[in-house]
Design a protein around this motif. Sequence first.
Motif, mmCIF file in Angstrom:
data_model
loop_
_atom_site.group_PDB
_atom_site.id
_atom_site.type_symbol
_atom_site.label_atom_id
_atom_site.label_comp_id
_atom_site.label_asym_id
_atom_site.label_seq_id
_atom_site.Cartn_x
_atom_site.Cartn_y
_atom_site.Cartn_z
ATOM 1 N N TYR A 30 0.826 -1.208 0.000
ATOM 2 C CA TYR A 30 0.000 0.000 0.000
ATOM 3 C C TYR A 30 0.865 1.265 0.000
ATOM 4 O O TYR A 30 0.594 2.217 -0.730
ATOM 5 C CB TYR A 30 -0.912 -0.017 1.222
ATOM 6 C CG TYR A 30 -2.011 1.020 1.200
ATOM 7 C CD1 TYR A 30 -3.156 0.826 0.429
ATOM 8 C CD2 TYR A 30 -1.919 2.185 1.963
ATOM 9 C CE1 TYR A 30 -4.182 1.766 0.418
ATOM 10 C CE2 TYR A 30 -2.933 3.129 1.954
ATOM 11 C CZ TYR A 30 -4.065 2.916 1.180
ATOM 12 O OH TYR A 30 -5.067 3.854 1.162
ATOM 13 N N MET A 79 -9.125 -1.693 -10.712
ATOM 14 C CA MET A 79 -9.547 -2.707 -9.758
ATOM 15 C C MET A 79 -10.614 -3.551 -10.449
ATOM 16 O O MET A 79 -11.589 -3.011 -10.983
ATOM 17 C CB MET A 79 -10.115 -2.072 -8.486
ATOM 18 C CG MET A 79 -10.674 -3.083 -7.499
ATOM 19 S SD MET A 79 -11.505 -2.325 -6.082
ATOM 20 C CE MET A 79 -10.081 -1.737 -5.172
ATOM 21 N N MET A 114 -5.793 -4.380 -8.007
ATOM 22 C CA MET A 114 -6.379 -5.210 -6.959
ATOM 23 C C MET A 114 -7.475 -6.091 -7.558
ATOM 24 O O MET A 114 -8.121 -5.703 -8.532
ATOM 25 C CB MET A 114 -6.971 -4.303 -5.870
ATOM 26 C CG MET A 114 -7.095 -4.921 -4.496
ATOM 27 S SD MET A 114 -7.786 -3.756 -3.263
ATOM 28 C CE MET A 114 -6.691 -2.346 -3.433
ATOM 29 N N GLN A 152 -0.989 -8.929 -7.196
ATOM 30 C CA GLN A 152 -1.966 -7.986 -6.671
ATOM 31 C C GLN A 152 -2.673 -8.564 -5.443
ATOM 32 O O GLN A 152 -2.906 -9.775 -5.371
ATOM 33 C CB GLN A 152 -3.023 -7.637 -7.731
ATOM 34 C CG GLN A 152 -2.476 -7.189 -9.074
ATOM 35 C CD GLN A 152 -2.364 -8.343 -10.064
ATOM 36 O OE1 GLN A 152 -2.368 -9.513 -9.688
ATOM 37 N NE2 GLN A 152 -2.263 -8.011 -11.342
ATOM 38 N N THR A 204 -9.375 -8.476 -2.215
ATOM 39 C CA THR A 204 -10.242 -7.871 -1.209
ATOM 40 C C THR A 204 -11.671 -8.317 -1.459
ATOM 41 O O THR A 204 -12.037 -8.686 -2.580
ATOM 42 C CB THR A 204 -10.138 -6.336 -1.227
ATOM 43 O OG1 THR A 204 -10.819 -5.788 -0.095
ATOM 44 C CG2 THR A 204 -10.727 -5.754 -2.502
#
Length: 365
Positions: free
Chosen positions: A14, A99, A176, A210, A213
Amino acid sequence: MDLRWSIDKAWNWYNARPWIRGCNYMSRDCANRIDQWQELGFEERLKTTDEELSLAASIGFNSIRIIPEFIVWLKEHDGFMERFERYLEVAHKHKISCMIVFGNDCMPPKDEALKRLTLGEQKVEWGYHGGRKVSQHGTFCEHGYHLLDEPEMAQKHYEWVKEIVTKYKDDDRIIMWDVFNEPGNSNRKSMSLPHLKKFVEIIREINPVQPITVGVWGADIDNLSEIERFGLDNSDIISYHSYGELKIGVEVLKKLKKFKRPVVNTEWLARCMNNNVQEMFPIFYLENVGCYNWGFVAGKYQTYEPWNSIWDKYEKDKNINWDFTKWFHDLYRPSLHPYDPKEIEIVKHFCKLADEEFEKERNNQ
């Protein structure tokens, strides 16, 4: 084998990049995600995307959250894969990462959901959030329907996830993997849990560079549903949705920060409900929380209109403190003039500050 990133690895990832900020993106000439990804009309829509992402970059956005359409991959496989690549390249040209979202429990009931699986010209109903009078954002007693509910289609979804993640597992144009959007929503509860687990298993076996989430979408962090708890416990980076007013947003964020991992808000901005740029964007900057508001340029998808459920709730309680004179989502008008120029000035200001601070810190290392 548990391949979830350690807290240190998550923070190293991050902190190695500028503050993440952007929007959930669909160009203004798309009626829905089939329109966004199918062959019909794609060349013109990609030109629109190029124009709009240039605008996004000019105000400081550096990422977009996009949801590929499974049915287009299934029906136009080779063409979809080529168009997906071109989409990533256009974003990259403007120094914008993507993303990628796979599953999605924000779905209407079966009869309506099945109507949405046909490629070709996509009709629009004007005046409704999402361009449909019967929307997944309405009020329903039954649960939403997903093709994942069909065993054969579930297997195809697993192939879809595996193919895309395998191809792009080392590609920094993708920032991500957002494994599942709002798991358990639309009264689905734990219906999608086996599929969420399989998606996570597939991606962990591929082991991409990556992070993954799974967004928390409910406001009650202390009483998460079974499927949200699984998502949270298997996320490298914590992500969440929050459309409530500032007070609610701060309380949710405080609770999520207790997990000690980086936090990204992947859906926000609902002006009618007092969730606005002037209050929320500075908070995200100050707290170093990545953020993707919903929508960019208003268009056929009409997310400047309130959710249908908002109208339903208002009919039951006319004393609710919501402001229907304001747009719900989106930052720009179809003319590419800002909805509110003061909002854009706030966005530019804090994006510039964040980039200056990132460069200063990097130069001091």
